[in-house]
Design a protein around this motif. Structure first.
Motif, PDB file in Angstrom:
ATOM      1  N   THR A   1       8.179   5.368   0.618  1.00 35.57           N
ATOM      2  CA  THR A   1       7.911   4.175  -0.279  1.00 35.57           C
ATOM      3  C   THR A   1       6.863   4.759  -1.625  1.00 35.57           C
ATOM      4  O   THR A   1       7.265   4.803  -2.359  1.00 35.57           O
TER       5      THR A   1
ATOM      6  N   ASN B   1       8.074   5.468  -5.379  1.00 37.48           N
ATOM      7  CA  ASN B   1       7.153   4.977  -6.434  1.00 37.48           C
ATOM      8  C   ASN B   1       6.680   6.146  -7.610  1.00 37.48           C
ATOM      9  O   ASN B   1       6.892   5.916  -8.690  1.00 37.48           O
TER      10      ASN B   1
ATOM     11  N   GLY C   1       2.936   0.954  -0.999  1.00 37.70           N
ATOM     12  CA  GLY C   1       3.436   0.939   0.357  1.00 37.70           C
ATOM     13  C   GLY C   1       3.049   1.644   1.510  1.00 37.70           C
ATOM     14  O   GLY C   1       2.072   2.529   1.247  1.00 37.70           O
TER      15      GLY C   1
END
Length: 121
Positions: free
Chosen positions: A77, A81, A72
């Motif tokens: 982001t 993850n 990302g």
């Protein structure tokens, strides 16, 4: 097994890292390893190391902008993850994380009822 997979499932061909990870876990089982420290290759949620079902601790040491093409474009982001490694009822230790990375880590830890610890400088 790899040759068989390549012949029957063209879309499920394992990467070199996935093969090495599988061999590592097989070796640990054969050697009856009591405790192993396993580092994710890239990311967390979809990393091939993220199959361990007997984790006793999760560590998220850093979150940076490396591997942005896979994880990302924003720290939030990337952190979400990496938070995919957090296990239910397993404590999580975090290193010095950027402010932007905290919310996804806290959200996942809360969802998993993972006790969260932050290292102080």
């Amino acid at each position: 097994m790899i040759d068989e997979t390549e012949q029957t499932e063209q879309t499920l061909i394992p990467t070199e890292f996935e093969v090495i990870t599988a061999l590592m876990y097989e070796y640990f089982a054969e050697q009856r390893v009591d405790v192993a420290v396993v580092e994710a290759g890239i990311g967390g949620r979809s990393d091939s190391t993220n199959v361990a079902d007997q984790a006793i601790l999760t560590m998220i040491t850093t979150i940076g902008k490396d591997h942005m093409n896979l994880l990302g474009q924003h720290l939030e982001t990337i952190a979400a993850n990496k938070a995919g490694m957090i296990r239910p009822n397993v404590p999580t230790v975090c290193g010095q994380l950027p402010q932007a990375a905290l919310a996804p880590i806290i959200k996942q830890a809360t969802s998993c009822r993972s006790r969260l610890f932050f290292c102080a400088t």
